[in-house]
Design an enzyme around this catalytic site. Structure first.
Site, PDB file in Angstrom:
ATOM      1  CG  ASP A 175     -27.750  49.109  -3.341  1.00 34.74           C
ATOM      2  OD1 ASP A 175     -28.490  48.165  -2.993  1.00 34.74           O
ATOM      3  OD2 ASP A 175     -27.047  49.750  -2.549  1.00 34.74           O
TER       4      ASP A 175
ATOM      5  CD1 TRP B 285     -22.560  50.154  -3.510  1.00 31.09           C
ATOM      6  CD2 TRP B 285     -23.562  49.184  -5.252  1.00 31.09           C
ATOM      7  NE1 TRP B 285     -23.196  49.048  -3.035  1.00 31.09           N
ATOM      8  CE2 TRP B 285     -23.828  48.414  -4.087  1.00 31.09           C
ATOM      9  CE3 TRP B 285     -24.100  48.760  -6.440  1.00 31.09           C
ATOM     10  CZ2 TRP B 285     -24.599  47.267  -4.112  1.00 31.09           C
ATOM     11  CZ3 TRP B 285     -24.874  47.611  -6.474  1.00 31.09           C
ATOM     12  CH2 TRP B 285     -25.122  46.860  -5.325  1.00 31.09           C
TER      13      TRP B 285
ATOM     14  CE  LYS C 290     -31.635  47.520  -2.111  1.00 30.74           C
ATOM     15  NZ  LYS C 290     -31.301  48.552  -1.117  1.00 30.74           N
TER      16      LYS C 290
END
Length: 795
Positions: free
Chosen positions: A117, A58, A157
């Protein structure tokens, strides 16, 4: 037979291969790419914080999409290999050390975007793993609230579980827009979804419970059962399939009837248990046996106690009445009036009042009444003095050059006053007409009586005419809506604010002596343009907030009168709303303009500099043309305003006479042919415009078409950027989308062909006919008419 290798439940898919080709460290990079294509938050960010960033895919995407010289910080428990333009370090996001390190790197900056995440080590149990991940998301949210800028974005997430809804509720309290999505690169078998929170509200203080897992994920306790509803409204009971209670798997509860008699909450027992038992225990129960042999314990009561779940309201009431009777027999109920029944009643003897005492009380009552009357008069006098002093301070004295010097300070005529006559007790004498007897002839008396009779007859005729005219007006209003609208406009324009009205309500008597002391105010110096402190305090009351500055109302004495009535204060509430704005404007105005004329009209210009004038009559158009060509000047128009109809006296005239006179008692303005043509052309242009509904429908149609085109444009852009499709597939898909946007051809109408002449008995298509057609004849027409006639008869 060859052994087929398993690829970790399909982990080695096309996204895995694309990540290898592009050089990303994990396939999760495409999740962020797809989220950014949908929401576009990376291009707008200059500072980004990536929590749980290992292995760093990311951060790689952020370094590619964000502007140069951006600050990108990645943190994780696992070590992260160096990435160009990215600051990485190893730490636990739940510790204070991590916060201090992030603060050290950011310095005075705030993050525009925070990414998360992360997921805990899974594999123990799904419930425990889901809770651990939700707790980790809440910790990242806590860290984001410290470093996120106002209006920032938070992407995280989340696993779908029972803790998902509480998390979503917390997000919605802190962000203006919260959306949950699942990018295509996320596997369908995975329970993960991504929540994009935009528009951080940045509150000054956040309740610690918002970010406490024990409070956010706490399980709500079940509410207490509503036993009253089960007993008194059994027919409205709804079944709730929530499973069995803990430890109760038979769903049948039985209780001895003696407990129902002795309990203080019988409704709870009737709503909870299934049966009231009369059966004896092995040891025997004397109370239960006595209950069973009572006369009140009928067969109906025993039957009702067998199954409580099938009873209605009537049966429950009979059980409750039976319980009360049994408790009375057993002595468990004590009546309220039983304890006081034996006590003798005390009779109070009232001694007759002495005659002297009665006289003294009457005198005292009269004295109090007279004292209250004097207090009221004193208060009125003090109020009048105080108003006069304020008028003198504000230089609002009556001008002496117009013959009004004979008026009193309160506006009353000093030469004659009915109040003074009433106070002297001479009102009845004046009314009786016995002040001075004047000899008159009998003939004069007869003439006066005739005049009186004729006056009465004239008044009666006027009243009849007025009533007949009112009835005529009502009939016209019922027939014609234009007359109703005209009357409504007339009533609306005739409404005026009458100011504040005097009130006869008395104030509290505790302010008896305060009125005179408040009236003593030091006179203001003649050169000072401001009010004294006392007058300023007086005019700071709420009732004067809507009346503007004192300088604006120097010549309007009646507008400064202070009123003490609550109703008048309510009438002035409409003016009070505008007072703060007017006071603010006047406070900002320079002192040079303080002596300007208060009646100066406002500038009628709009912001764009054009005059806010609309010419709608031919007379106004002719006048405008004369002014534009120089035939008339503004002074000529002012002079024309003074005519024979300007000061027409209409006081006391009946309404029917005024309505008829108003048709003709007005000046006839000249109208030119060009002015009439211009007004006619203007009205024609106005009438040519479509009505409001048609314009709104066209606007909606255009807006929907634009929305469809924008939607198709976005879809075609997504298809063009899709790397999984070939160029041919992309062009076909885009062409298919664009074909939907093309305006559909109008439906072809069916052409009717009459079967006569050359078309009689024809089997194929008639000559010269294209498109859809239908052959009809007179027989078919008659059959259709017959069917309609039969259908009408059946109705």
């Amino acid at each position: 037979m060859a052994i087929q290798k398993k690829h970790g439940k399909g982990r080695l898919d096309k996204w895995y291969r694309l990540a290898k080709e592009k050089g990303y460290r994990a396939r999760a990079a495409f999740k962020l790419i797809q989220l950014n294509k949908k929401y576009g938050f990376l291009e707008k960010s200059k500072v980004l914080l990536d929590l749980c960033a290992a292995p760093g895919s990311w951060c790689q995407v952020a370094a590619e999409c964000m502007p140069t010289q951006s600050i990108i910080i990645g943190v994780d428990l696992a070590p992260i290999k160096p990435i160009p333009r990215v600051i990485t370090f190893q730490s636990d996001i739940t510790t204070e050390k991590c916060r201090a390190t992030i603060r050290q790197h950011l310095k005075h900056w705030k993050a525009d975007t925070v990414l998360h995440d992360g997921a805990p080590n899974v594999g123990t149990a799904w419930v425990q793993d889901a809770f651990s991940q939700a707790e980790l998301v809440l910790q990242s949210m806590k860290l984001a609230t410290e470093f996120l800028v106002e209006g920032g974005t938070f992407v995280t997430k989340v696993f779908r579980s029972k803790d998902y809804n509480p998390l979503l509720w917390v997000f919605k309290q802190l962000f203006t827009s919260v959306e949950a999505t699942k990018p295509p690169s996320s596997r369908n078998v995975s329970a993960e979804i991504f929540v994009v929170c935009r528009g951080f509200k940045a509150p000054k203080r956040i309740d610690p419970k918002f970010l406490d897992p024990k409070h956010v994920f706490a399980e709500l306790t079940d509410s207490t059962p509503n036993n009253e509803a089960r007993v008194f409204n059994p027919e409205k009971k709804k079944r709730k399939r929530e499973g069995y209670e803990e430890g109760d798997y038979t769903q049948f509860k039985e209780i001895p009837v003696t407990e129902f008699i002795n309990t203080t909450d019988p409704i709870a027992i009737l709503g909870t248990y299934n049966k009231l038992s009369f059966e004896q225990s092995p040891g025997g129960d004397l109370a239960l046996a006595t209950l069973n042999r009572l006369e009140e314990t009928t067969d109906e009561i025993r039957t009702c106690c067998e199954d409580l779940k099938i009873l209605g309201k009537k049966e429950f009431r009979s059980l409750l009445r039976w319980r009360l009777k049994v408790r009375e027999k057993f002595g468990l109920v004590v009546k309220k009036g039983q304890a006081k029944a034996d006590e003798p009643e005390e009779v109070a003897e009232v001694a007759p009042m002495d005659e002297e005492l009665a006289i003294q009380e009457e005198l005292q009552r009269l004295q109090e009444k007279e004292s209250a009357k004097r207090k009221k008069e004193r208060r009125k006098e003090n109020e009048k003095k105080r108003k006069e002093i304020i008028r003198m301070q504000m230089h609002m004295t009556t001008p002496m050059d117009i013959g009004m010097e004979q008026l009193g300070p309160g506006g009353d005529d000093a030469t004659f006053s009915l109040k003074r006559v009433e106070r002297d007790g001479a009102r009845d004498v004046i009314a009786s007409g016995k002040l001075a007897e004047i000899e008159s002839d009998s003939e004069d008396d007869q003439t006066e009586s005739d005049y009186d009779e004729s006056d009465d007859e004239g008044d009666r005729l006027e009243r009849e005419l007025d009533s007949l005219y009112e009835q005529y007006q009502e009939r016209r209003e019922d027939r014609d809506s234009k007359v109703r609208a005209k009357k409504a406009r007339k009533d609306y324009e005739a409404e005026e604010w009458d100011g504040f009205s005097d009130s006869d309500k008395e104030d509290d008597e505790e302010s008896e002596e305060d009125g005179a002391s408040q009236a003593v105010v030091k006179p203001a110096p003649p050169n000072s343009g401001t009010l004294s402190s006392k007058a300023a305090m007086f005019f700071d009351q709420d009732i004067f907030q809507g009346l503007g500055d004192v300088d604006d109302v120097e010549d309007e004495d009646s507008a400064i009168e202070m009123q003490e009535d609550d109703k008048s204060a309510k009438k002035g509430s409409a003016l009070e709303k505008k007072a703060p704005k007017e006071a603010k404007k006047k406070a900002q105005a320079p002192e040079d303009f303080s002596d300007s004329d208060p009646e100066e009209p406002d500038d009628p210009r709009k912001k764009n500099g054009q005059l806010d004038i609309d010419i709608i009559t031919a007379e106004a158009m002719a006048l405008a043309q004369q002014m534009a060509t120089g035939e008339k000047k503004s002074q000529d128009i002012i002079d024309d305003g003074f005519n024979r109809y300007t000061f027409r006296d209409v006081d006391g005239l009946p309404e029917w006479f005024l309505d008829d006179e108003n048709k003709h008692s007005k000046p006839q303005r000249p109208i030119t042919k060009a002015a009439a043509a211009a007004i006619k052309e203007k009205l024609r242009a106005i009438n040519a415009r479509p009505i409001k509904k048609v314009m709104e429908a066209k606007g909606r149609k255009k807006m929907k078409a634009a929305q469809r085109l924008e939607k198709l444009r976005k879809k075609s852009a997504l298809l063009a950027d899709d790397e999984a499709l070939s160029e041919r597939d992309k062009s076909q898909a885009i062409a298919k989308l664009m074909s939907k946007a093309v305006k559909k051809k109008p439906k072809q109408q069916v052409k009717l062909v009459v079967a006569r002449g050359a078309n009689r008995g024809i089997s194929g298509r008639p000559r010269g006919v294209k498109g859809k057609y239908k052959i009809v004849d007179s027989r078919m027409k008659k059959d259709i008419r017959a069917q309609k006639r039969l259908a009408k008869k059946k109705k």
